[in-house]
Design a protein around this motif. Sequence first.
Motif, PDB file in Angstrom:
ATOM      1  N   ARG A 273       0.761  -1.238  -0.115  1.00 16.71           N
ATOM      2  CA  ARG A 273       0.173  -0.045  -0.010  1.00 16.71           C
ATOM      3  C   ARG A 273       0.841   1.383  -0.036  1.00 16.71           C
ATOM      4  O   ARG A 273       0.522   2.210  -0.891  1.00 16.71           O
ATOM      5  N   ALA A 275       3.621   2.014  -1.404  1.00 20.32           N
ATOM      6  CA  ALA A 275       4.017   2.141  -2.790  1.00 20.32           C
ATOM      7  C   ALA A 275       2.897   2.718  -3.570  1.00 20.32           C
ATOM      8  O   ALA A 275       3.047   3.558  -4.509  1.00 20.32           O
ATOM      9  N   THR A 276       1.818   1.829  -3.581  1.00 21.23           N
ATOM     10  CA  THR A 276       0.721   2.360  -4.388  1.00 21.23           C
ATOM     11  C   THR A 276       0.041   3.616  -4.102  1.00 21.23           C
ATOM     12  O   THR A 276      -0.369   4.319  -4.947  1.00 21.23           O
ATOM     13  N   LEU A 278       1.848   6.102  -3.159  1.00 20.26           N
ATOM     14  CA  LEU A 278       2.633   7.073  -3.517  1.00 20.26           C
ATOM     15  C   LEU A 278       2.535   7.237  -5.172  1.00 20.26           C
ATOM     16  O   LEU A 278       2.118   8.415  -5.579  1.00 20.26           O
ATOM     17  N   LEU A 279       2.154   6.318  -5.933  1.00 13.11           N
ATOM     18  CA  LEU A 279       1.772   6.008  -7.352  1.00 13.11           C
ATOM     19  C   LEU A 279       0.364   6.940  -7.552  1.00 13.11           C
ATOM     20  O   LEU A 279       0.321   7.818  -8.190  1.00 13.11           O
TER      21      LEU A 279
END
Lengths: 354, 354
Positions: A273, A275-276, A278-279
């Motif tokens: 989560r 990482a996603t 941030l995206l």
Amino acid sequence: MTLPRIAVDAMGGDEGVRVMIEGAALARRRHERFKFLLVGDQPAIEQALQRHPNLRAASEILHSDDVISGEDKPSQALRRAKTTSMGMAIHAVKSGDAGAAVSAGNTGALMAISKLALRTMPGIDRPALAALLPTLGDNDVVMLDLGANTDCDTRNLVQFAVMGAAYSRVVTNRTSPRVRLLNIGTEEIKGTDLLRDAATILKSAAEELSIDFDGFTEADKVCQGDVDVVVTDGFSGNIALKAVEGTARFVGDLLRRSFSSSLRSKIGFLISRPATELLKHHLDPNNHNGAAFLGLNGLVVKSHGSANAVGVANAVAVTARLIEENVTERITADLARIGEDSLRFRNEAAGGAA
Amino acid sequence: MTLPRIAVDAMGGDEGVRVMIEGAALARRRHERFKFLLVGDQPAIEQALQRHPNLRAASEILHSDDVISGEDKPSQALRRAKTTSMGMAIHAVKSGDAGAAVSAGNTGALMAISKLALRTMPGIDRPALAALLPTLGDNDVVMLDLGANTDCDTRNLVQFAVMGAAYSRVVTNRTSPRVRLLNIGTEEIKGTDLLRDAATILKSAAEELSIDFDGFTEADKVCQGDVDVVVTDGFSGNIALKAVEGTARFVGDLLRRSFSSSLRSKIGFLISRPATELLKHHLDPNNHNGAAFLGLNGLVVKSHGSANAVGVANAVAVTARLIEENVTERITADLARIGEDSLRFRNEAAGGAA
């Protein structure tokens, strides 16, 4: 320092007064020095302000019961410039009652009223809409024009380069920003006469303009971090910007679908989560909201019609930064230093102004 | 049925003969009926074929020791049309020696040689470069022109609509594909005179052309699945396509960075791999490779210069499908049915051909 207050057209945007007020309140929470002139329907604004006492304390309300709609043509909007919330916000900039105006309303109307009320700077024929786009490098890239001018001539493009460079100096602290013209190839023979003429002028005037000019860039290279200012006509710029926005949304949708396609993916999603998130942050256009009309004797910032409160807060933050950094004054000074006649002469010499 | 063989310019593309041959071999493995005419340096092709006996058995080699480079201007390319691998591949289509040609070389040269050798169909002034883009709907969308024509007039845009609709009928099986013009807004007053004139003509001719025409679409709506054919001039189309490609690559880079930013993210990534692989597949331009020059008396397909073997194989597959579905013949038939004079008349009536 005291920041001149920001006039907010509280009635523009798809969701109207609630989102504009929430956005202003969010910006105010982040930056206590912000003050506002909220322009629009007083009862509706008062009601929206009940939940935001801090914003209430930092704001004055300017009542208007007329609103420019998305369907109004620029000519219709101009006739109601003195009575509509958008028009009154812009006129507050003209009178010095506010340091800048922010609106999420009809772009064509915003451009027309701004141009008539504030007039273009000496040496500028037409204002341009400039935004910051994220890059893989250290700084955002300034891209202009993003839709203020459907047809442009060589002279317009050169002026956009000067304005974009001034904006970029604020963002990057580079003395000589790397300026490129948007084209369909990087070879000198590529594109239209208009672009080739503009390239010739910018090349010969690069030193005088304090820019690092090296020809053309393509639409897939804009965000790679090796260019600071991308100059284009408003039609191509708008197409490129919307293609970027649409693709970001498309990928976001795909990502959601992919991660919800199986239990395994859902578990992986939960673990990854951070990482996603941030995206998701990068892909959300609200985090890149706020495009400035440059080249006017006064600052007007366009917030996306569909922006949420976070988006509006970002547009307000962009506005504040442009005020604080005196971008309008810096562009005026750059133009004066270069000399209006000088630009005009070179334009004619290159056979431009097509 | 026997498929006419496909002429492959083995020398085009950034990585040259090895990738082109590997791509053809991959296509051949997937589709046993494919046969090839491999055009280029015989020793180099022979060497690359050593690893691909199946392709070797399905191919004839046509030797050429001259290559069009990325820097060659169209005029230079035209002078060497009979001796270069690109030119000889196209001439094989002209002579009937091949059913279509595929090249990853210089787009401007490919366009110039193709146009001179194959000539435009009756009723078509200029060919257009058309590609399939993925959508959130059930079918790909056909977009054209993607860069063959920097300047277009009303007549060109109307002809592109006819060609795009023919391509779309193959892809979607719709009798009346949903055709839209790319613009910077959907309101009738938006954009240039050129676009407004083209919209007027397409609206009045929609029934005759068997298209469902409903005005404009914006660059962020192209891939939403509610339009089958997006018509644009080659400059805007190229800008839009590259903006999409660049954003997809940008997001792919962000995704990689995000997932490798912490141990937790890496673990999440491994678990959700099937999901991210699906996304990676969609984001990889190699999986959407192969743009067709439509409007010529013969089929020429452009593979991306930076495509890998999978990309080349996809361009070959697109080529084979266009041959099998007789797209060239179907466009010719559509044009004959509509009548060249009819289109010309309407164009003049609307004050087009700007």
